[in-house]
Design a protein around this motif. Structure first.
Motif, PDB file in Angstrom:
ATOM      1  N   SER A 122      44.949  50.290  80.678  1.00  0.00           N
ATOM      2  CA  SER A 122      44.329  51.586  80.418  1.00  0.00           C
ATOM      3  C   SER A 122      43.708  51.693  79.039  1.00  0.00           C
ATOM      4  CB  SER A 122      45.361  52.712  80.593  1.00  0.00           C
ATOM      5  OG  SER A 122      45.822  52.782  81.924  1.00  0.00           O
ATOM      6  N   HIS A 123      43.766  50.636  78.262  1.00  0.00           N
ATOM      7  CA  HIS A 123      43.197  50.670  76.912  1.00  0.00           C
ATOM      8  C   HIS A 123      41.677  50.599  76.970  1.00  0.00           C
ATOM      9  CE1 HIS A 123      42.339  49.429  72.751  1.00  0.00           C
ATOM     10  NE2 HIS A 123      43.532  49.907  72.455  1.00  0.00           N
ATOM     11  N   GLU A 124      41.027  51.277  76.033  1.00  0.00           N
ATOM     12  CA  GLU A 124      39.559  51.322  76.023  1.00  0.00           C
ATOM     13  C   GLU A 124      38.947  49.928  75.924  1.00  0.00           C
ATOM     14  OE1 GLU A 124      35.909  53.598  73.638  1.00  0.00           O
ATOM     15  OE2 GLU A 124      37.983  53.755  72.921  1.00  0.00           O
ATOM     16  N   ILE A 127      39.205  48.197  79.372  1.00  0.00           N
ATOM     17  CA  ILE A 127      38.263  48.759  80.345  1.00  0.00           C
ATOM     18  C   ILE A 127      36.830  48.387  79.974  1.00  0.00           C
ATOM     19  CG2 ILE A 127      37.434  50.884  81.420  1.00  0.00           C
ATOM     20  CD1 ILE A 127      40.221  52.091  80.761  1.00  0.00           C
ATOM     21  N   ALA A 156      41.924  54.060  86.009  1.00  0.00           N
ATOM     22  CA  ALA A 156      42.436  53.975  84.635  1.00  0.00           C
ATOM     23  C   ALA A 156      41.430  54.550  83.651  1.00  0.00           C
ATOM     24  CB  ALA A 156      42.758  52.526  84.286  1.00  0.00           C
ATOM     25  N   ARG A 159      41.490  58.335  83.886  1.00  0.00           N
ATOM     26  CA  ARG A 159      42.752  58.881  83.386  1.00  0.00           C
ATOM     27  C   ARG A 159      42.850  58.781  81.859  1.00  0.00           C
ATOM     28  NH1 ARG A 159      45.538  55.941  86.296  1.00  0.00           N
ATOM     29  NH2 ARG A 159      46.012  54.290  84.816  1.00  0.00           N
ATOM     30  N   SER A 160      42.510  57.642  81.299  1.00  0.00           N
ATOM     31  CA  SER A 160      42.736  57.430  79.869  1.00  0.00           C
ATOM     32  C   SER A 160      41.534  57.780  79.001  1.00  0.00           C
ATOM     33  CB  SER A 160      43.144  55.971  79.607  1.00  0.00           C
ATOM     34  OG  SER A 160      42.105  55.078  80.007  1.00  0.00           O
ATOM     35  N   THR A 168      33.344  55.237  81.290  1.00  0.00           N
ATOM     36  CA  THR A 168      33.574  55.694  82.664  1.00  0.00           C
ATOM     37  C   THR A 168      32.255  55.919  83.391  1.00  0.00           C
ATOM     38  OG1 THR A 168      35.628  56.772  81.957  1.00  0.00           O
ATOM     39  CG2 THR A 168      34.744  57.398  84.100  1.00  0.00           C
TER      40      THR A 168
END
Length: 214
Positions: A122-124, A127, A156, A159-160, A168
């Protein structure tokens, strides 16, 4: 180190250098430290900053040898994982610019897997590297893999990072492009899929924020 920030960032306004200014500073940085021995940290970092500056402003044939040499130096003398991942990311981008998509995808998959292990899914950074993987899958026309991979990333990211973050939104665009480009779409669903994809592309492209200057 902090001492190298002067080659990358303006301390007055707080913004990163870019374009011709960063290109000139990259060469100046390298010329400052090139006289040191191969294993010297300052020399290694000087080459790293030169590689980043060239990557932003120079043709890939000029950038690739610098990035490959820098990666070899880090691996031999300073195996700091984040530094290696940073150089590898630029190297994958350079291979992409060269049209060497297979090699770039192998490298970028490894980067994504390593970041997932280091930071979590889930870390930027994880992703963001996944977004790069999806781009390369589309370049190689691996439509099924690209669709499946992005669909795994999106929960993820939402969400994060939130549904309106640039990463996103770019993942939504990547999925839409894979859906739109896949020649295996069924004829019955083709018109509906195309309309939905076009709406996704329009919405995402108009909601994305301008990228900040480096």
């Amino acid at each position: 180190g902090e001492g190298f920030m002067k080659w990358q960032k303006c301390f007055d306004c707080g913004q990163s250098f870019h374009g011709a200014v960063f290109h000139a500073l990259g060469w100046a940085c390298w010329k400052t430290y090139v006289g040191g021995p191969d294993g010297d940290w300052n020399r290694c970092m000087g080459m790293s900053i030169l590689g980043s500056a060239l990557y932003e402003a120079s043709p890939p044939e000029e950038v690739l040898p610098v990035l490959e040499a820098n990666l070899a130096l880090f691996r031999r003398y300073w195996p700091h994982e984040q530094s290696i991942l940073d150089v590898q990311t630029n190297l994958a981008g350079c291979l992409d610019n060269f049209g060497r998509y297979d090699e770039a995808l192998v490298l970028m998959r490894g980067i994504h897997a390593r970041k997932a292990a280091m930071f979590g899914v889930s870390h930027e950074d994880t992703i963001g590297s996944g977004l790069n993987v999806s781009h390369l899958m589309r370049q190689l026309r691996l439509w099924d893999q690209a669709k499946s991979f992005v669909r795994d990333l999106l929960p993820a990211a939402r969400r994060s990072l939130g549904p309106d973050s640039n990463i996103t939104l770019n993942l939504n665009v990547s999925l839409a492009l894979a859906l739109k480009s896949d020649p295996k779409r069924t004829r019955d669903g083709q018109s509906l899929n195309r309309r939905g994809v076009d709406e996704t592309l329009f919405s995402s492209q108009h909601r994305r924020r301008p990228a900040r200057s480096r």
